[in-house]
Scaffold this motif. Sequence first.
Motif, short mmCIF file in Angstrom:
data_model
loop_
_atom_site.label_atom_id
_atom_site.label_comp_id
_atom_site.label_asym_id
_atom_site.label_seq_id
_atom_site.Cartn_x
_atom_site.Cartn_y
_atom_site.Cartn_z
N VAL A 65 58.64 8.65 48.61
CA VAL A 65 59.25 9.97 48.62
C VAL A 65 58.43 10.91 47.73
CG1 VAL A 65 61.35 11.30 48.21
CG2 VAL A 65 61.52 8.88 48.80
N VAL A 66 58.13 12.07 48.27
CA VAL A 66 57.51 13.13 47.49
C VAL A 66 58.42 14.35 47.60
CG1 VAL A 66 55.60 14.78 47.47
CG2 VAL A 66 55.14 12.34 47.63
N ILE A 67 58.70 14.98 46.48
CA ILE A 67 59.60 16.14 46.46
C ILE A 67 58.87 17.35 45.90
CG2 ILE A 67 61.78 17.07 45.57
CD1 ILE A 67 62.73 14.14 45.24
N SER A 68 58.92 18.45 46.65
CA SER A 68 58.52 19.74 46.09
C SER A 68 59.79 20.49 45.73
CB SER A 68 57.70 20.55 47.12
OG SER A 68 56.39 20.08 47.20
N ASP A 69 60.10 20.51 44.44
CA ASP A 69 61.28 21.21 43.92
C ASP A 69 60.82 22.63 43.61
OD1 ASP A 69 63.43 22.19 42.54
OD2 ASP A 69 63.58 20.50 41.14
N LEU A 70 60.99 23.54 44.58
CA LEU A 70 60.30 24.82 44.54
C LEU A 70 60.62 25.65 43.30
CD1 LEU A 70 60.42 25.89 48.31
CD2 LEU A 70 58.65 24.60 47.10
N TYR A 71 61.91 25.70 42.90
CA TYR A 71 62.26 26.47 41.70
C TYR A 71 61.64 25.82 40.46
CZ TYR A 71 65.55 29.55 44.12
OH TYR A 71 66.12 30.49 44.94
N ALA A 72 61.75 24.49 40.36
CA ALA A 72 61.21 23.80 39.18
C ALA A 72 59.70 23.97 39.09
CB ALA A 72 61.57 22.31 39.23
#
Length: 253
Positions: free
Chosen positions: A52-59
């Motif tokens: 799993v790769v996550i782009s947490d845009l706000y963070a």
Amino acid sequence: MDLFGIQKMNISAGSGRTMRVFIVHAHPEPNSFNGGLTRAAQGALSAAGHEVVISDLYAMGFNPVSDRRNFTTVGDANYYRQQAEEANAAAQGGFAPDIQAEMDKLFWCDVLILQFPLWWFGLPAILKGWVDRVFASGGRIYGGGKWYDRGVFAGKRAMCSVTIGGPPPIYSSRGLNGPIDAILFPINHGMLYFVGFTVIEPFLVHAPARISDGERQMWLDRYRERVLSLVHAPTITYPKLADFDDNHVLKLA
Ligand SMILES: Cc1cc2nc3c(=O)[nH]c(=O)nc-3n(C[C@H](O)[C@H](O)[C@H](O)COP(=O)(O)OP(=O)(O)OC[C@H]3O[C@@H](n4cnc5c(N)ncnc54)[C@H](O)[C@@H]3O)c2cc1C
């Protein structure tokens, strides 16, 4: 490591047997129900051995504004035409590092998930800006005959996971707000299918702030089940390019 425990991505990782899932997460509050859904997905997928790769845009502080900062190259310094600059950057390897990184994740993944709350019948601006900047023309992500079922991402799957303020009846075919399928059509068809993804039926949680905690736990459990079955989950059937005539109008059967 951040909120979602994201480790640095190893693009070359992946055995081929595991599923590689890329979640683009768009919510400003880490403890939101959207945050809970993304953590549930990450936990279930990781426990099952998937990547799993996550782009947490706000963070990440992702910049959603599309302009010359998309590029390290300049095609025409006098007049900014985004698609022409995208084609130029595609030919010269001239995308800005923040865009190139998101493109790399798209090419890496088997399944893309967009996680967002419905805002004004659409994507939160930060996620719309992610699409504006990352889905680049010039054959990199689309263009040159690469679209829909002949798109760059043909063979990959994508799904929207959406929280919605209103309850289901208001989004039914006779509901005041209109059918949710029609509201999500610009995203499912106009963005995800446009660049070639096979689009999985969206995962919808209505009125998470107005249901009981028990119901929220039930939806989190259902979401864990959904992400573990992304390969088999039902998809939306759209017409193929061959179904259209030279004017891009559906041929008569
Ligand atoms: C600008 C804007 C535009 C909007 N436009 C629309 C629109 O067009 N149509 C529409 O229907 N709605 C609209 N809304 C409403 C919006 O869609 C909902 O507020 C949103 O989807 C709710 O999701 P959330 O993650 O923000 O919920 P939250 O309010 O963060 O969470 C809901 C509840 O879940 C709890 N919770 C969080 N995590 C967990 C967990 N892990 N386990 C159990 N409980 C948990 C929270 O404590 C809270 O009580 C809009 C809102 C805004 C701000």
